[in-house]
Design a protein around this motif. Structure first.
Motif, PDB file in Angstrom:
ATOM      1  N   VAL A  68       2.811   1.612  -3.409  1.00 50.27           N
ATOM      2  CA  VAL A  68       1.819   1.951  -4.527  1.00 50.27           C
ATOM      3  C   VAL A  68       1.307   3.485  -4.254  1.00 50.27           C
ATOM      4  O   VAL A  68       1.170   4.042  -5.067  1.00 50.27           O
ATOM      5  N   ALA A  69       1.216   3.874  -2.938  1.00 54.24           N
ATOM      6  CA  ALA A  69       0.698   5.335  -2.622  1.00 54.24           C
ATOM      7  C   ALA A  69       1.886   6.347  -3.408  1.00 54.24           C
ATOM      8  O   ALA A  69       1.600   7.158  -4.014  1.00 54.24           O
ATOM      9  N   GLU A  70       3.201   5.902  -2.911  1.00 52.97           N
ATOM     10  CA  GLU A  70       4.143   6.795  -3.493  1.00 52.97           C
ATOM     11  C   GLU A  70       4.190   6.754  -5.008  1.00 52.97           C
ATOM     12  O   GLU A  70       4.414   7.849  -5.724  1.00 52.97           O
ATOM     13  N   GLU A  84      -6.287  13.997  -3.841  1.00 53.77           N
ATOM     14  CA  GLU A  84      -6.137  12.593  -3.148  1.00 53.77           C
ATOM     15  C   GLU A  84      -7.203  11.735  -3.288  1.00 53.77           C
ATOM     16  O   GLU A  84      -7.166  10.371  -3.080  1.00 53.77           O
ATOM     17  N   ARG A 128      -5.598   3.697  -6.158  1.00 45.85           N
ATOM     18  CA  ARG A 128      -4.735   2.766  -5.425  1.00 45.85           C
ATOM     19  C   ARG A 128      -5.525   1.633  -5.143  1.00 45.85           C
ATOM     20  O   ARG A 128      -5.267   0.505  -5.071  1.00 45.85           O
ATOM     21  N   GLY A 163       0.784  -1.342   0.056  1.00 51.59           N
ATOM     22  CA  GLY A 163       0.065  -0.095  -0.037  1.00 51.59           C
ATOM     23  C   GLY A 163       0.643   1.229   0.014  1.00 51.59           C
ATOM     24  O   GLY A 163       0.455   2.256  -0.633  1.00 51.59           O
ATOM     25  N   ALA A 164       1.710   1.270   0.829  1.00 49.49           N
ATOM     26  CA  ALA A 164       2.926   2.552   1.211  1.00 49.49           C
ATOM     27  C   ALA A 164       3.449   2.783  -0.406  1.00 49.49           C
ATOM     28  O   ALA A 164       3.571   3.820  -1.013  1.00 49.49           O
ATOM     29  N   LEU A 198       2.046   6.456  -7.123  1.00 55.53           N
ATOM     30  CA  LEU A 198       0.935   7.122  -7.782  1.00 55.53           C
ATOM     31  C   LEU A 198       0.979   8.640  -7.254  1.00 55.53           C
ATOM     32  O   LEU A 198       0.847   9.239  -8.403  1.00 55.53           O
ATOM     33  N   PHE A 199       1.356   8.908  -6.246  1.00 59.97           N
ATOM     34  CA  PHE A 199       1.815  10.301  -5.640  1.00 59.97           C
ATOM     35  C   PHE A 199       2.812  10.755  -6.949  1.00 59.97           C
ATOM     36  O   PHE A 199       2.626  12.012  -7.195  1.00 59.97           O
ATOM     37  N   LEU A 225      -6.184   9.652  -6.254  1.00 60.61           N
ATOM     38  CA  LEU A 225      -4.986   8.706  -5.821  1.00 60.61           C
ATOM     39  C   LEU A 225      -5.478   7.463  -4.928  1.00 60.61           C
ATOM     40  O   LEU A 225      -5.116   6.488  -5.365  1.00 60.61           O
ATOM     41  N   THR A 226      -6.529   7.928  -4.188  1.00 60.15           N
ATOM     42  CA  THR A 226      -7.022   6.871  -3.219  1.00 60.15           C
ATOM     43  C   THR A 226      -7.685   5.761  -3.942  1.00 60.15           C
ATOM     44  O   THR A 226      -7.551   4.598  -3.776  1.00 60.15           O
TER      45      THR A 226
END
Lengths: 246, 246
Positions: A75-77, A88, A95, A72-73, A79-80, A91-92
């Protein structure tokens, strides 16, 4: 690094099946495992896990929990950084579409994890456990993280997992709830309309509240800081209510 | 590291308010910020964010999304290692209790972030935004991550954030749904009973299905791989249904 060197030395004592597993992991992860027992544990689905004397069941579920968080972390970065101008909410949503069970199942097959799992099950029936591939993929991520640390694990995720995602395909469906609804309405010959109910807040912090109407009847509502986003939100809710697939 | 050294040189050109902010961040995070603009952005709540010419609002929400994921990963690993014999259900539940908005609000106050935020708001009313402290804390985590990398950020989370959690308090309430229910029943003078409805699956992969009865009437149901876990699950559901606070 001393411990890791010691762990590497263990490979001298691998038996045949451990050698095969280590080589399969190396092929999948991109580097020899330091601590093979982590990967063995990652492959231990709860249905083939054995109970210890004190009733504890040693399965891959804890590693799956850890891998899920690490994935999760990363993939979050990813996409960020890939979408510097998207908010956001986008992005959420993107993700959660990327790390859903079905997508992870597919990727586990693509990177050859499914083959390794099938060997572990030794011909037992896998069909009862629909999400076993995706679950195990997360557990493997957890094992890679514990074995090699965050930076290595991040590279593994970026180069061997995320590369298989059809990110553009996911995004098209993420962003286009409104066009999806309009497309559907044209096919079904129905009239879709948006109605702004209220705009609250001050000049800097607004909230729009809209209704989505189909043939004059309210089907869904949505909220957002702009009219466009509120309509997108209402469209998304309507897609769910109307069971429109993507 | 060259870029970070260059960014550090920037501090020569800080104005008064930037100097104050850099020093406050240093105090909170434990080290001088390399890239102060990340922290400035982390403090930019959407209600004080300004719109750019093309209608884009630059706020801390994207950083909050990133920080939430990083915080989740670090807390996941922390619990994974702290409780080597607890299952993933317990770990997931405990984690969600740790990173909830209210807990993060409290920690933002404890580490002095609230003071920095109040300065940014320059006397504007903060009370309309209940979760602003917790949201901003997550954004700060995102900024620390981008500024200093995962390992530094992990240390920051472990030493400056997690240290403030009453983990034992959280755990007591997480694990004791069943005793909570029994305690409640004794106080209310009601009889609580568990009834196993079915046990499905094979020898290796069982699922228990139980009912929780209060005074002979079914109040909640629960499932799990052992009878104990199914009863715990039913108790948890009953706590929610009966509105029993912790």
């Amino acid at each position: 690094m001393r411990l890791s060197r010691l762990l590497r030395l263990q490979s001298v004592f691998y038996n045949q099946s451990e050698k095969r597993l280590a080589s399969a992991i190396q092929h999948m992860v991109g580097s020899k495992p330091f601590n093979l027992s982590l990967y063995k544990l990652a492959l231990k689905h709860t249905s083939i896990a054995e109970e210890t004397i004190n009733g504890l069941k040693i399965s891959n579920e804890r590693l799956e929990y850890l891998g899920d968080a690490i994935l999760g972390a990363v993939v979050a970065e990813f996409l960020f950084k890939k979408f510097p101008f998207r908010d956001e909410g986008f992005l959420t949503e993107t993700r959660s579409r990327m790390v859903n069970r079905e997508a992870l199942n597919q990727i586990a097959i693509k990177i050859g994890l499914s083959k390794i799992i099938e060997k572990e099950f030794k011909g037992k029936n896998l069909s009862a456990h629909k999400s076993i591939y995706g679950d195990t993929l997360e557990a493997v991520v957890g094992a890679v993280y514990l074995d090699r640390g965050y930076d290595f694990c991040k590279k593994f995720i970026l180069k061997r997992i995320i590369v298989h995602f059809d990110v553009d395909g996911i995004i098209t469906t993420t962003s286009n709830f409104k066009s999806k609804i309009i497309e559907w309405s044209q096919k079904e010959n129905k009239e879709v309309d948006f109605k702004t109910l209220s705009v609250t807040g001050n000049q800097r912090f607004k909230e729009f509240h809209v209704h989505l109407l189909v043939g004059g009847e309210v089907v869904a509502e949505g909220k957002g800081p702009t009219k466009k986003k509120a309509e997108q939100d209402a469209s998304k809710n309507a897609c769910e209510i109307l069971n429109l697939d993507f």
